[in-house]
Structure formats: C-alpha cells, structure tokens
Write a protein that holds these residues in place. Sequence first.
Motif, PDB file in Angstrom:
ATOM      1  N   GLU A 233       7.161  -0.450 -10.249  1.00  0.00           N
ATOM      2  CA  GLU A 233       7.731  -0.195 -11.570  1.00  0.00           C
ATOM      3  C   GLU A 233       8.116  -1.500 -12.262  1.00  0.00           C
ATOM      4  OE1 GLU A 233      10.931   2.493 -10.888  1.00  0.00           O
ATOM      5  OE2 GLU A 233       9.632   4.249 -10.598  1.00  0.00           O
ATOM      6  N   ALA A 234       8.604  -2.455 -11.474  1.00  0.00           N
ATOM      7  CA  ALA A 234       8.946  -3.757 -12.053  1.00  0.00           C
ATOM      8  C   ALA A 234       7.694  -4.471 -12.553  1.00  0.00           C
ATOM      9  CB  ALA A 234       9.674  -4.608 -11.023  1.00  0.00           C
ATOM     10  N   LEU A 235       6.612  -4.406 -11.772  1.00  0.00           N
ATOM     11  CA  LEU A 235       5.362  -5.027 -12.210  1.00  0.00           C
ATOM     12  C   LEU A 235       4.865  -4.399 -13.506  1.00  0.00           C
ATOM     13  CD1 LEU A 235       3.395  -5.297  -8.834  1.00  0.00           C
ATOM     14  CD2 LEU A 235       4.490  -7.153 -10.085  1.00  0.00           C
ATOM     15  N   ALA A 236       4.952  -3.071 -13.587  1.00  0.00           N
ATOM     16  CA  ALA A 236       4.536  -2.382 -14.804  1.00  0.00           C
ATOM     17  C   ALA A 236       5.381  -2.833 -15.991  1.00  0.00           C
ATOM     18  CB  ALA A 236       4.631  -0.877 -14.613  1.00  0.00           C
ATOM     19  N   GLY A 237       6.671  -3.044 -15.739  1.00  0.00           N
ATOM     20  CA  GLY A 237       7.558  -3.513 -16.799  1.00  0.00           C
ATOM     21  C   GLY A 237       7.212  -4.897 -17.292  1.00  0.00           C
ATOM     22  N   PHE A 238       6.568  -5.704 -16.420  1.00  0.00           N
ATOM     23  CA  PHE A 238       6.135  -7.044 -16.816  1.00  0.00           C
ATOM     24  C   PHE A 238       4.779  -7.025 -17.523  1.00  0.00           C
ATOM     25  CE2 PHE A 238       8.797  -8.579 -13.060  1.00  0.00           C
ATOM     26  CZ  PHE A 238       9.872  -8.899 -13.878  1.00  0.00           C
ATOM     27  N   GLY A 239       4.199  -5.822 -17.673  1.00  0.00           N
ATOM     28  CA  GLY A 239       2.939  -5.706 -18.382  1.00  0.00           C
ATOM     29  C   GLY A 239       1.696  -5.712 -17.518  1.00  0.00           C
ATOM     30  N   VAL A 240       1.858  -5.620 -16.185  1.00  0.00           N
ATOM     31  CA  VAL A 240       0.690  -5.554 -15.305  1.00  0.00           C
ATOM     32  C   VAL A 240      -0.006  -4.209 -15.527  1.00  0.00           C
ATOM     33  CG1 VAL A 240      -0.096  -5.585 -12.907  1.00  0.00           C
ATOM     34  CG2 VAL A 240       1.823  -7.040 -13.615  1.00  0.00           C
ATOM     35  N   PRO A 241      -1.336  -4.181 -15.697  1.00  0.00           N
ATOM     36  CA  PRO A 241      -2.052  -2.931 -15.959  1.00  0.00           C
ATOM     37  C   PRO A 241      -1.827  -1.895 -14.855  1.00  0.00           C
ATOM     38  CG  PRO A 241      -3.473  -4.819 -16.370  1.00  0.00           C
ATOM     39  CD  PRO A 241      -2.237  -5.350 -15.719  1.00  0.00           C
ATOM     40  N   PRO A 242      -1.766  -0.606 -15.210  1.00  0.00           N
ATOM     41  CA  PRO A 242      -1.474   0.451 -14.226  1.00  0.00           C
ATOM     42  C   PRO A 242      -2.399   0.456 -13.022  1.00  0.00           C
ATOM     43  CG  PRO A 242      -1.335   1.314 -16.459  1.00  0.00           C
ATOM     44  CD  PRO A 242      -1.865  -0.076 -16.575  1.00  0.00           C
ATOM     45  N   GLN A 243      -3.714   0.254 -13.232  1.00  0.00           N
ATOM     46  CA  GLN A 243      -4.645   0.265 -12.108  1.00  0.00           C
ATOM     47  C   GLN A 243      -4.354  -0.884 -11.144  1.00  0.00           C
ATOM     48  OE1 GLN A 243      -8.786  -0.099 -13.157  1.00  0.00           O
ATOM     49  NE2 GLN A 243      -9.508   0.521 -11.138  1.00  0.00           N
ATOM     50  N   GLU A 244      -4.017  -2.040 -11.696  1.00  0.00           N
ATOM     51  CA  GLU A 244      -3.698  -3.192 -10.851  1.00  0.00           C
ATOM     52  C   GLU A 244      -2.390  -2.971 -10.101  1.00  0.00           C
ATOM     53  OE1 GLU A 244      -3.062  -8.032 -11.306  1.00  0.00           O
ATOM     54  OE2 GLU A 244      -4.083  -6.895 -12.889  1.00  0.00           O
ATOM     55  N   VAL A 245      -1.403  -2.359 -10.771  1.00  0.00           N
ATOM     56  CA  VAL A 245      -0.141  -2.035 -10.104  1.00  0.00           C
ATOM     57  C   VAL A 245      -0.382  -1.088  -8.931  1.00  0.00           C
ATOM     58  CG1 VAL A 245       2.071  -0.840 -10.360  1.00  0.00           C
ATOM     59  CG2 VAL A 245       1.313  -2.444 -12.115  1.00  0.00           C
ATOM     60  N   ALA A 246      -1.189  -0.056  -9.166  1.00  0.00           N
ATOM     61  CA  ALA A 246      -1.478   0.917  -8.113  1.00  0.00           C
ATOM     62  C   ALA A 246      -2.160   0.254  -6.928  1.00  0.00           C
ATOM     63  CB  ALA A 246      -2.342   2.041  -8.668  1.00  0.00           C
ATOM     64  N   GLY A 247      -3.123  -0.624  -7.206  1.00  0.00           N
ATOM     65  CA  GLY A 247      -3.818  -1.311  -6.120  1.00  0.00           C
ATOM     66  C   GLY A 247      -2.910  -2.233  -5.338  1.00  0.00           C
ATOM     67  N   MET A 248      -2.075  -2.986  -6.046  1.00  0.00           N
ATOM     68  CA  MET A 248      -1.172  -3.927  -5.381  1.00  0.00           C
ATOM     69  C   MET A 248      -0.140  -3.207  -4.526  1.00  0.00           C
ATOM     70  SD  MET A 248      -0.567  -6.756  -8.391  1.00  0.00           S
ATOM     71  CE  MET A 248       0.603  -7.693  -7.417  1.00  0.00           C
ATOM     72  N   THR A 249       0.447  -2.126  -5.054  1.00  0.00           N
ATOM     73  CA  THR A 249       1.467  -1.424  -4.282  1.00  0.00           C
ATOM     74  C   THR A 249       0.861  -0.747  -3.062  1.00  0.00           C
ATOM     75  OG1 THR A 249       1.248   0.471  -5.796  1.00  0.00           O
ATOM     76  CG2 THR A 249       3.024  -1.083  -6.236  1.00  0.00           C
ATOM     77  N   GLU A 250      -0.373  -0.260  -3.193  1.00  0.00           N
ATOM     78  CA  GLU A 250      -1.038   0.331  -2.031  1.00  0.00           C
ATOM     79  C   GLU A 250      -1.280  -0.716  -0.954  1.00  0.00           C
ATOM     80  OE1 GLU A 250      -5.152   2.704  -0.775  1.00  0.00           O
ATOM     81  OE2 GLU A 250      -4.872   2.000  -2.834  1.00  0.00           O
ATOM     82  N   ILE A 251      -1.746  -1.880  -1.362  1.00  0.00           N
ATOM     83  CA  ILE A 251      -2.018  -2.958  -0.402  1.00  0.00           C
ATOM     84  C   ILE A 251      -0.723  -3.448   0.245  1.00  0.00           C
ATOM     85  CG2 ILE A 251      -2.768  -5.363  -0.241  1.00  0.00           C
ATOM     86  CD1 ILE A 251      -4.956  -4.617  -2.317  1.00  0.00           C
ATOM     87  N   PHE A 252       0.332  -3.643  -0.565  1.00  0.00           N
ATOM     88  CA  PHE A 252       1.607  -4.074   0.008  1.00  0.00           C
ATOM     89  C   PHE A 252       2.148  -3.042   0.984  1.00  0.00           C
ATOM     90  CE2 PHE A 252       2.676  -6.907  -3.893  1.00  0.00           C
ATOM     91  CZ  PHE A 252       1.931  -7.938  -3.339  1.00  0.00           C
ATOM     92  N   GLY A 253       1.986  -1.769   0.641  1.00  0.00           N
ATOM     93  CA  GLY A 253       2.455  -0.728   1.544  1.00  0.00           C
ATOM     94  C   GLY A 253       1.765  -0.775   2.893  1.00  0.00           C
ATOM     95  N   THR A 254       0.494  -1.206   2.891  1.00  0.00           N
ATOM     96  CA  THR A 254      -0.247  -1.348   4.147  1.00  0.00           C
ATOM     97  C   THR A 254       0.171  -2.606   4.897  1.00  0.00           C
ATOM     98  OG1 THR A 254      -2.165  -0.198   3.230  1.00  0.00           O
ATOM     99  CG2 THR A 254      -2.554  -1.598   5.144  1.00  0.00           C
ATOM    100  N   LEU A 255       0.136  -3.739   4.206  1.00  0.00           N
ATOM    101  CA  LEU A 255       0.374  -5.019   4.864  1.00  0.00           C
ATOM    102  C   LEU A 255       1.798  -5.173   5.381  1.00  0.00           C
ATOM    103  CD1 LEU A 255      -1.520  -7.543   2.552  1.00  0.00           C
ATOM    104  CD2 LEU A 255      -2.233  -6.654   4.771  1.00  0.00           C
ATOM    105  N   LEU A 256       2.748  -4.512   4.731  1.00  0.00           N
ATOM    106  CA  LEU A 256       4.157  -4.744   5.037  1.00  0.00           C
ATOM    107  C   LEU A 256       4.799  -3.571   5.775  1.00  0.00           C
ATOM    108  CD1 LEU A 256       5.100  -6.311   1.573  1.00  0.00           C
ATOM    109  CD2 LEU A 256       4.586  -7.513   3.716  1.00  0.00           C
ATOM    110  N   ASP A 257       3.973  -2.846   6.538  1.00  0.00           N
ATOM    111  CA  ASP A 257       4.513  -1.715   7.299  1.00  0.00           C
ATOM    112  C   ASP A 257       4.812  -2.066   8.750  1.00  0.00           C
ATOM    113  OD1 ASP A 257       2.025  -1.901   8.467  1.00  0.00           O
ATOM    114  OD2 ASP A 257       1.393   0.152   7.979  1.00  0.00           O
TER     115      ASP A 257
END
Length: 293
Positions: A233-257
Amino acid sequence: MTNTAENTARNRARNSARNTQVRRVVVTGATGRTGSRVARAAEAAGLTVRAASRATGFDWWDASTWADTLRGADAAYLAHPSDVGAPGAAEVVGALAREAVGLGVRRLVLLSARGEDQALPTEEALRASGADWTVVRAAWFAQNFSEGPLVAELRERGELVFPADGVREPFLDVRDIADVVVRVLTSGDRYAERILTLSGARLLTFGEAVAEIAAATGRPLRYRAVSTRDYGEALAGFGVPPQEVAGMTEIFGTLLDGRNAHLSDGVREVLGRAPRDFGDFVREEAAAGTWQA
C-alpha cells in the motif's frame, strides 16, 4: 546423413563452441548494481566488455536492438532490469537467449535469485534456449542498503521500513557476484549447465543489519518491520503501478518467509575463499559517507 551422424556433428560443434575461450562479453545492466561490477571485474580479467544499456542503444523491451549488441560476442551476462521473477521476465530472457545463440553467443550467465519460486520459469527459458548456460542464484544484496531506494530512507529519514520482521538473511556483497561471474566466464565449460547458489558469510535480520550501519555511522538509525500488505500500500501511495506492486509484494512474500535463512557455499566453491563479510561492506560505505544525512 544418418541421424547418428547428424547427432555426432552437432555434438562436435557444441563441444567446439564450449571450448572456445571467452574474449568478448556483453554485460546487460552495465550501469546497474551487479552489471557495473561485472563489467569492471571482466575488464580487470582481460576481457573485452560490451556494455548493454539504453545509453548504448540496447533495450530489453525492443528486440530490434539486440542483434547489434550481441553480434560478435562470445558470452553474455544477463540481468533482468526489474526482477528475474517479474511478469514477462521468462519470455524476454528466453527470446534474448535464443537470439544470442542464433548469433553464435552460446555462453550465457543469468543472474537469478536464491529461493525465488517466481524466477524458475526464467531459468527454464534460459536452459531451453540451446545456450551453454549457468545460473547464478544470489542472496539479498548487501548493496541494497547502500544503493537504490532503501539508502534514501536511511539517509534522509533515519529509518528503514521494510516487510521483514525477524527473518534472517545472509546478505551478499555484489562484488562476490561479479567475481563469480567472471570466473565462470573464464573457466571454459567447467560451470556450464550448472546452478550456483551464492550467499554472504553470516545470517542477520534486517534490524541487525541496520544496527550495524548505525554503529558504523554513529547515527541513531532505526528499522521498522511492516506487513507485506502495508508495504504494498505504501508503494502504491508513492505512485508505483498496481501490477508492479502486486509482483513485488508477491516476490517479497516468498523471499522473506524464512526459506533463505541459511548459508550457501557457491562463493567458496567457485572462488576458493569465503564471501566478503557484511561488516566489511558497512565499514567501507560508512567511511565513504553513504548514510550521512
């Protein structure tokens, strides 16, 4: 020609290509975090480097720019411009790899990410291209704290906000990635069709990493963990496109588990030495004033 004879001829041609010494290497992302170090290390090893970036007319998203960059090279280092597991990465890396092979650039080294499930289709696309491939799976970069958006938070706000709570990570110095890539390129077929997994020397939480930076700089730097959702949500607030936000959060959720909370021996296997320590990286960057407001 019989099928057996055809196969023999193809194998001879393939082995001849593998045994050809690498002299000219294309480095994608040559101004980026890993590519710049790979370019410098390759030049120091006596290789001729052809930088591939938009500044030199190369564009990952415009296939018409690829041939002029690849033609005449012996090898290429491939670092996807966003993330190796991002949507569309497998398709573009596969297409570029096939183009390279068609132009005689058979030796390809792909930068991938340790523990990132989303990167597996891109790795498979490289393997299916017909190249003599090597995949370098890297842990989280130490230089993510000194280059890019995270350093601005530490420098300007004195706080790093990130979606990693108590997870431990062996932060990897990108100079070790560069040294490994160049050793792979200059070792004939020793590392062909291999996956090399690299990590730093010891495990740290993100909070512990920031604490080491704070101690080295003498600044009261803080780390605050947030949920992956809140970070998105913070990334979206900074203007990051929704598709890129979704991809980044999915990847972070994997890498940081927690799946990456272990050491890998790829640096020692290839270079015969231990990885650079995170503390050494911090002291060098602190001395250079990286985190000073």
